[in-house]
Design an enzyme around this catalytic site. Structure first.
Site, PDB file in Angstrom:
ATOM      1  N   SER A  41      18.982  15.197  -7.317  1.00 18.69           N
ATOM      2  CA  SER A  41      18.548  16.886  -8.456  1.00 18.69           C
ATOM      3  C   SER A  41      17.350  17.396  -7.791  1.00 18.69           C
ATOM      4  CB  SER A  41      17.421  15.681  -9.779  1.00 18.69           C
ATOM      5  OG  SER A  41      17.080  16.272 -10.466  1.00 18.69           O
ATOM      6  N   ASP A 153      22.477  13.971 -14.067  1.00 16.57           N
ATOM      7  CA  ASP A 153      21.540  14.221 -13.435  1.00 16.57           C
ATOM      8  C   ASP A 153      21.843  12.556 -12.119  1.00 16.57           C
ATOM      9  OD1 ASP A 153      19.585  12.907 -11.716  1.00 16.57           O
ATOM     10  OD2 ASP A 153      18.361  14.876 -12.899  1.00 16.57           O
TER      11      ASP A 153
END
Length: 258
Positions: A41, A153
């Protein structure tokens, strides 16, 4: 005796990820230059910039001028508020070659195959879409399609991706920017704050179990009062990371010894 080969793990954490930049700055001031990087991320974004040779000021400047919630990036008929694909050209200005093998350091990026429910580590081929996929925070940012597979993510399944570094590095430094402190109910005043809290709980329980695979873990507790998208705290997050690393100087210096 030669210098150890250093690796660094950079967790996700949204704007808290700017603390990674502060930690890296402090490490370099002590003569430690990780040559292997693994990120999830926000950690994938910072890791990509660092692997490409950008300095701390460059990375901070990128985050300052790259607005997430601007009207031109909202999605149309995609799951998510923001269309992740619309960040491609912004990143292309910084990574014109758009290839992992054009980076100066070895980078591994975790992303979540949301149909199969498993982690994929990207480390070769096209770079930008892999980084964007890793940073596609659920609900807020739309998933990315890569080679016909839908990714979101990296923090969903692996927010502390130490695994790719184990075979390559003599010493591994972990930086975890999602401290899970106790909070009050009044702090959960919006749907996004509840989602953020739930996400942090899930990630923390998995990530902390892997801290023992690192020689040193820096987890700045002062970041706990920052939301994932608190854009007004960029410089403060950087300073907190820098300060947290400086507070561990004795441990950092021990890393230089076999």
């Amino acid at each position: 005796m030669s210098e150890p080969t250093y690796g660094i793990v950079l967790s996700g954490g949204g704007i808290r990820g700017l603390a990674h930049v502060g930690v890296i700055q402090a490490l370099e001031e002590e003569g430690i230059y990780p040559s292997y990087i693994a990120g999830a991320s926000a950690g994938a974004i910072v890791g990509a910039f660092y692997a490409a040779g950008y300095r701390a000021d460059d990375i901070l400047a990128f985050f300052r001028k790259t607005s997430i919630f601007s009207i031109d990036k909202y999605t149309y008929r995609k799951p998510g508020l923001i269309d992740t694909d619309k960040f491609y050209q912004i990143f292309k200005a910084y990574f014109p070659e758009d290839r992992f093998d054009h980076l100066k350091k070895k980078l591994f990026v975790s992303a979540t195959d949301i149909l199969a429910g498993k982690t994929r580590f990207f480390h070769e081929g096209p770079l930008i879409n892999a980084v964007l996929a890793s940073a596609a925070f659920p609900v807020v940012l739309s998933p990315m399609t890569i080679e016909g597979v839908l990714y979101a993510d990296g923090g969903i399944t692996n927010n502390f991706p130490v695994e790719p570094l184990l075979a390559h590095c003599d010493k591994i430094i972990g930086v975890y920017v999602n401290p899970l402190n106790k909070i009050k109910a009044v702090e959960l005043s919006s749907s996004l704050s509840v989602l953020d809290r739930a996400f942090k709980i899930g990630m923390a329980n998995i990530s902390i179990q892997k801290f023992g695979q690192c020689n040193l873990v820096i987890a700045p507790e002062k970041l706990s009062h920052f939301g994932t998208f608190s854009m007004s705290h960029l410089d403060e997050a950087y300073e907190i990371g820098y300060e947290a690393a400086k507070n561990r100087l004795a441990d950092i210096r021990k890393l230089k010894k076999y």
